[in-house]
Motif scaffolding. Sequence first.
Motif, short mmCIF file in Angstrom:
data_model
loop_
_atom_site.label_atom_id
_atom_site.label_comp_id
_atom_site.label_asym_id
_atom_site.label_seq_id
_atom_site.Cartn_x
_atom_site.Cartn_y
_atom_site.Cartn_z
N THR A 182 32.33 -32.54 4.49
CA THR A 182 31.38 -31.69 5.20
C THR A 182 30.18 -31.37 4.31
N ALA A 183 30.44 -31.14 3.02
CA ALA A 183 29.35 -30.86 2.08
C ALA A 183 28.41 -32.05 1.95
N LEU A 184 28.96 -33.24 1.85
CA LEU A 184 28.12 -34.44 1.79
C LEU A 184 27.27 -34.59 3.04
N ASP A 191 26.92 -41.18 -1.15
CA ASP A 191 27.69 -41.54 -2.33
C ASP A 191 28.31 -40.30 -2.97
N PRO A 192 29.64 -40.13 -2.87
CA PRO A 192 30.27 -38.95 -3.46
C PRO A 192 30.15 -38.91 -4.98
N ASN A 193 29.86 -40.06 -5.60
CA ASN A 193 29.70 -40.09 -7.04
C ASN A 193 28.41 -39.41 -7.50
N GLN A 194 27.57 -39.04 -6.53
CA GLN A 194 26.35 -38.29 -6.85
C GLN A 194 26.53 -36.79 -6.58
N ALA A 195 27.78 -36.41 -6.34
CA ALA A 195 28.09 -35.00 -6.07
C ALA A 195 28.99 -34.45 -7.18
N LEU A 196 28.80 -33.17 -7.46
CA LEU A 196 29.60 -32.48 -8.48
C LEU A 196 30.08 -31.15 -7.92
N ALA A 209 38.31 -32.23 -5.73
CA ALA A 209 37.03 -32.94 -5.77
C ALA A 209 37.19 -34.35 -6.31
N LYS A 210 37.96 -34.49 -7.39
CA LYS A 210 38.16 -35.82 -7.97
C LYS A 210 38.84 -36.76 -6.99
N ASN A 211 39.78 -36.23 -6.21
CA ASN A 211 40.47 -37.05 -5.21
C ASN A 211 39.54 -37.54 -4.11
N CYS A 212 38.41 -36.88 -3.96
CA CYS A 212 37.42 -37.29 -2.97
C CYS A 212 36.30 -38.11 -3.61
N LYS A 213 36.53 -38.57 -4.83
CA LYS A 213 35.59 -39.42 -5.57
C LYS A 213 34.35 -38.66 -6.04
N TRP A 214 34.46 -37.32 -6.04
CA TRP A 214 33.38 -36.51 -6.59
C TRP A 214 33.55 -36.41 -8.11
N ASN A 215 32.49 -35.97 -8.75
CA ASN A 215 32.59 -35.48 -10.12
C ASN A 215 33.07 -34.03 -10.06
#
Length: 251
Positions: A182-184, A191-196, A209-215
């Motif tokens: 939802t945040a993305l 790209d979740p890799n651009q989220a922290l 967060a890590k499980n969702c491919k976030w930082n």
Amino acid sequence: MQTIRLITFDVTNTLIKFKSSVGYEYCKIADLYGIKCNNENTVKAINSNFTILMKQLKKESPFYGVTEGINCNQWWHRLVVRTFSVSGIEMSPEMESKLKLTSTHLYKLFSTAEPYQLIDGVEDTLSALQKNGRSIQIGVISNSDERLPKILSQLGIGHFFQFIILPQFIRAAKPDPKVFQTALDKIDLKDPNQALHIGDDLVKDYLAAKNCKWNALLFGKDDSTSDAINPKHKIKTIKELTYDSIVEKLN
């Protein structure tokens, strides 16, 4: 080098904290309505029981009553009554009336900034991140209830956030992946890799967060030695967060 376009924060014990314990505040207000519980033993009992009962009620009636069809105020009244009852307050029709007045007062009190304070460095850090010149979007992902936007506004930091995601409105709570998706979607970030995400809970914040491919960065005094946590991802103070320091920690 890592590029971050979205930074989200947990709130309680990450951005803000209680001025006093829940037990102290509950007993202080209860005393106004003739419930004599403002003593050390009862305060300790309420502090201990509150956390346990809140977890139970969240399972029984998720998202502050949304799935059950009750409002947030009713949900909290139920928790207040259970907390006092389990903590040694004898129930009677008269006591139930007093607890109704107490819970109404508490709900209004905790709808304001009065019981809270900013964690040291929060306002300066949010301001610096907002002005860093890299078009970073800042949001909140919290398991708190619908009163949070007003509280953050009264504390002087509400304007920093492009969005505030709460369980009542999306029928999901951390660590559910729906919350992070939802945040993305809020800023159309693919790209979740651009989220922290930054928070103080190992499971609900960092690992979720890590499980969702976030930082992710874990805030606070967590002493876990779990292999799931990169030591560079632990932060002790919000004041140490700048865009450059974040990038350094993530690379």
